[in-house]
Design an enzyme around this catalytic site. Structure first.
Site, PDB file in Angstrom:
ATOM      1  N   CYS A  84       0.766  -1.310   0.054  1.00  0.00           N
ATOM      2  CA  CYS A  84      -0.004   0.022   0.089  1.00  0.00           C
ATOM      3  C   CYS A  84       0.705   1.350   0.095  1.00  0.00           C
ATOM      4  CB  CYS A  84      -0.938   0.227   1.147  1.00  0.00           C
ATOM      5  SG  CYS A  84      -1.977  -1.281   1.535  1.00  0.00           S
ATOM      6  N   HIS A 159      -2.246   6.422   3.239  1.00  0.00           N
ATOM      7  CA  HIS A 159      -1.029   5.790   3.275  1.00  0.00           C
ATOM      8  C   HIS A 159      -0.016   6.486   2.301  1.00  0.00           C
ATOM      9  CE1 HIS A 159      -1.306   1.460   5.169  1.00  0.00           C
ATOM     10  NE2 HIS A 159      -1.383   2.412   5.892  1.00  0.00           N
TER      11      HIS A 159
END
Length: 546
Positions: A84, A159
């Site tokens: 991610c 993220h």
């Protein structure tokens, strides 16, 4: 009669002038951009075969993504980083993790050791100390588009950027939402991964001041209006009165954003990094029940449910582009002036066959993903390319499509930002079949449980053939695969290489070494003596072939 003719002529000329003026306006108009960034959507998790060389899923249903594939260009060799945070950081910064404004290699840290070990000092290499978010003073993809007057919005997973998203990242509307929603309920701190919580203080919440307005439970009006295009696919009445799913809320936010900005005086860039279909998978009740009835086990039914829910919300957003104000009259359609992109941050969590591996690995199952670009009148419908592209390429590609000259940009200290990606705009416009770039790189100076250890990977295109060369720092060994004939990466060519294969391997090793040196790529230090871990030597392929 003459007077009438003169009036008619004047009216004709005025009309012609208006048309020319309008054409000129349209030709100078910047396209809106909607970038959907799915979470852990695997290469074979979509039912279209356009993005995966005819290997569309026979279990999961993605009719909205399939429709987009038929309307735009699909990439069979689209790549990301292995999980991610580094994928989002690279997409936004335009840099590999080695880039000065990036430095995000993994989620959290590079010290996520294999659960089968006791950690240091049992592991031989002490990892590089990475950063968790990209640099604030870099000129990222939002900053680049703002130079052309774009309004920018970010709704979803943050993220690779700070959470909450504060600071100067070029984002006008930062509606970032943490995956784990926590709220005090009945005096206790309660957690939810996807469903809204009824907080004692805030009422129904996703812990986002922008998205909380969409947190109220499903009701019949929502079912009849918002979900109407999808009600034939499941028993939607099952969700009446149940908590709202985060995926639906993000989709609803995106629809309203398009409604508010579709016909404004500025183009918009809407970045939608969904949390679906991430781990702790909890689908929407009606869709989960649909797949249970088909005989899928509980976990697979939830996974299938989440994929279709993601697909439905991509459909919602696409419908908002077609009819921004939602009144059924499509005279306000902005489809022809909108670049619509569907992409995933890394490989899937489940079965990615025939690809080997999953999220967190550098084998194809971890880094090869679906990608679709639609831009009517610029990108031909239902086209497919096998040119390899990477998330670092999105910034320069969108810059070219919107008329940004990256060489004119300067950072606050006067320096020119350095980007690792290259534009594939000419591939999209069918002006080129291949990019001049032949190499892509991945570099991991640390650990992530059993999925990776310190390693570097180079992928090279030789003509129309793709090869991958891995170097593993702990053992100082290489492996090499030919993807065209071995998509599952089962046959290590270095066990018994032909002269041609060894020649290719030696060139790939030389290119890898040059890239590592140019980028001053960190490698960590040996625990036993504190010395820096060395790069592979120029002819190490020959010496260390397995």
């Amino acid at each position: 009669m003459r007077i009438f003719s003169k009036v008619a002529l004047i009216l004709f000329l005025l009309l012609a002038l208006q048309v020319v003026s309008q054409s000129k306006k349209d030709s100078n108009q910047k396209p809106n951009i909607v970038l959907i960034f799915a979470d852990d959507l695997g290469w074979t998790d979509v039912s279209t075969g356009n993005t995966n060389e005819g290997r569309g899923s026979k279990i999961y249903e993605t009719p909205e993504i399939d429709k987009l594939a038929s309307q735009g260009m699909s990439f069979t060799h689209a790549y990301t980083n292995q999980n991610c945070a580094p994928s989002r950081a690279s997409l936004i910064s335009g840099q590999y993790p080695t880039g000065a404004d990036n430095q995000v290699y993994n989620v959290s840290s590079l010290s996520r050791q294999d659960k089968r070990t006791k950690g240091f000092p049992d592991l031989p290499i002490k990892p590089f100390q990475q950063k968790k978010v990209i640099a604030e003073d870099g000129i990222n993809i939002f900053d680049v588009l703002k130079t052309q007057g774009y309004k920018t919005a970010f709704v979803g997973k943050s993220h690779g950027t700070p959470h909450p998203l504060v600071g100067d990242f070029g984002i006008d509307l930062p509606a970032d939402i943490h995956h784990i929603i926590a709220a005090p309920v009945d005096g206790k701190r309660t957690k939810s991964y996807y469903m809204a919580l009824q907080s004692d203080r805030k009422g129904w919440t996703f812990k986002s001041k922008y998205v909380d307005k969409y947190a109220t439970p499903y009701n019949q009006n929502y079912i009849n209006t918002i979900l109407k295009p999808f009600i034939t696919r499941s028993e939607v009445s099952l969700i009446d009165g149940t908590p709202k799913h985060l995926t639906d809320a993000i989709g609803d936010f995106s629809v309203d954003y398009i409604k508010d900005h579709a016909n404004g005086d500025k183009p918009f860039f809407l970045y939608v990094p969904f949390h679906a279909v991430h781990s702790k998978v909890v689908g929407r009740k009606d869709l989960t029940e649909k797949y249970r009835k088909r005989g899928l086990n509980e976990r697979l039914a939830e996974y299938a449910s989440m994929i279709e829910l993601l697909d439905q919300n991509i459909g919602k957003i696409n419908r908002a582009i077609k009819d921004p104000n939602g009144d059924g009259d499509v005279s306000d359609d902005i489809t022809n002036n909108t670049i619509f992109i569907v992409y995933s941050d890394n490989g899937g969590l489940k079965d990615n066959k025939p690809l080997t591996g999953k999220k967190g690995t550098l084998t194809e199952g971890g880094i090869r993903v679906p990608l679709i670009f639609r831009y009517p009148g610029v990108i031909k419908a239902n086209t497919i390319t096998n040119q390899s592209v990477h998330c670092i390429d999105f910034l320069p590609t969108l810059a070219e499509l919107t008329g940004v000259n990256l060489s004119t940009l300067k950072k606050s200290d006067g320096s020119i930002p350095q980007y690792d990606g290259v534009s594939f705009a000419k591939i999209l416009k069918d002006e080129k079949q291949w990019l001049s770039r032949e190499n892509l790189f991945w570099h991991l100076p640390g650990y992530m449980d059993e999925r990776f250890s310190p390693s570097t990977l180079i992928q090279t295109r030789v003509g129309t053939d793709y090869y991958k060369l891995f170097y593993f720092y702990e053992t100082q060994t290489f492996t090499m695969y030919h993807l065209n004939s071995d998509i599952s990466e089962k046959n290590n060519l270095l066990k018994k290489p032909t002269k041609k294969q060894l020649k290719i391997a030696l060139q790939m090793n030389a290119d890898m070494l040059a890239w590592l040196k140019t980028n001053k790529a960190p490698t960590g230090t040996w625990v036993k003596n504190g010395e820096n871990v060395s790069y592979p030597l120029k002819r190490d392929v020959k010496k260390y072939k397995n």
